[in-house]
Design a protein around this motif. Sequence first.
Motif: not given
Length: 449
Positions: A171-177, A182-187, A221-223
């Motif tokens: 799960m990751m939503d920042k600092n990568a290509p 992904e968005t937190p929702e999609q994750s 992280l909340q997700k």
Amino acid sequence: SQVITRAVRGNFFDIRQPVTGPEELEASVRYIEDGLMLLSGGHIVWLGEWLEGEAKLASVRKTAGLEIDDYRDKLIVPGFVDTHIHYPQTEMIGAYGEQLLEWLTRYTFPTEQQYHCADYARRMSKFFINQLLLNGTTTALVFGTVHPQSVDALFKEASDINMRLVAGKVMMDKNAPDALLETPEQSEADTRALITRWHNRQRLSYALTPRFAPTSSPELLQKVRLLKQEFPDVYMHTHLSENVAELSWVKEMHPEHQHYLDVYHQHGLTGERCVFAHCLHLDDSEWECLSETDSTIAFCPTSNLFLGSGLFNLQKTWQKQIRVGMGTDVGAGTTFNMLQTLLEAYKVGQLQRYRLSAFEAFYHATLGGARALHLDDKIGNFDAGKEADFVVLEPGVSALQKLRATNSKTLAEKLFVLMTLGDDRNVYCTYIDGELAYARDEMSGDFCA
Ligand code: GUN
Ligand code: ZN
């Protein structure tokens, strides 16, 4: 009573029960020279001396024509437990020149983008599971990529041989290509679908896998926290305090948090079945928090040395009674092989004046690793009722090993030499779920599509 479906003869070594300190290990060692192990399906029914076992076998119900798997000149140990590994980094092992953050950018992220393709993920999953088996690893806690199809492919391969495996999609939503974000929702949605599909199916378990603090927004992280509350028996698997540049970056990003671990802890991501890889630069309050919450550490010596990350303080885990297992951390780690990993752990100990005995090393790789993953009621030694995952080791394969073996006397010395000189050549065969899953002389281990 159960029908005996398999009988295995050989020299058996395991640790009888979890220990609270390395000084207890010697008394907990079980070594049965010329023993017999009886299996019923995927479970161990009995282990003891050959003479006693032969008589027992004659009187119990067994499958017609049962033959004995004879490994009289070999050493049989519980299957190795790898508590931290990345399957989508197999093809980039040994990437030159960088420490963690540059290594991620330059090598890891481009490689992981390939797992967008389900067919690629399927082929690499086959290769990866085969690498585990040919190294005697029967259970692993595995990172996928951000793509759900990467985890579908891996679980499918493991389910085909009924392997005990724990894995999750990153799960990751920042600092990568962008391609890996992904968005937190999609994750959350993708993760929930994977849990529903795979968690507790056969011997598979799911691990919520936020990559690490720098690639996780508070919303993400909340997700993770919500999913952990919704599915309390899933694992949480991430990285913690590996590299000093990573540390300063996390401090910069999260000035409101007391320390690195606090970023996870404040989001409810510490506790049983929460596994933190590395833990090299912890302050006292972080050690204390890991201990109080009964979290788990994965010690990854080949990775820590290869990336120049630091030296893990194994002694501290005994002092603080923190669960710890061995991790290879392929592809930052340089081998799938647990024997080689134990040797590097020994060297990490040497650099800090900590003596890692062979008994302690094998404990961490088997029952200790099982306990680290809260699986010691199911795997980790040869107790009756446990699952039949084990490795048949051939101690003397090379000329040097044979020479050295003639010169070693005690069991401790033989095991220590095995971890010093040993590698995948010494894995004669591997059993999963009571079935032969790999045999060195019959399967090449070559890549097969
Ligand atoms: N920290 C965040 N991602 C990774 C990874 O893929 N490997 C290692 N060793 N550390 C990480
Ligand atoms: Zn890792």
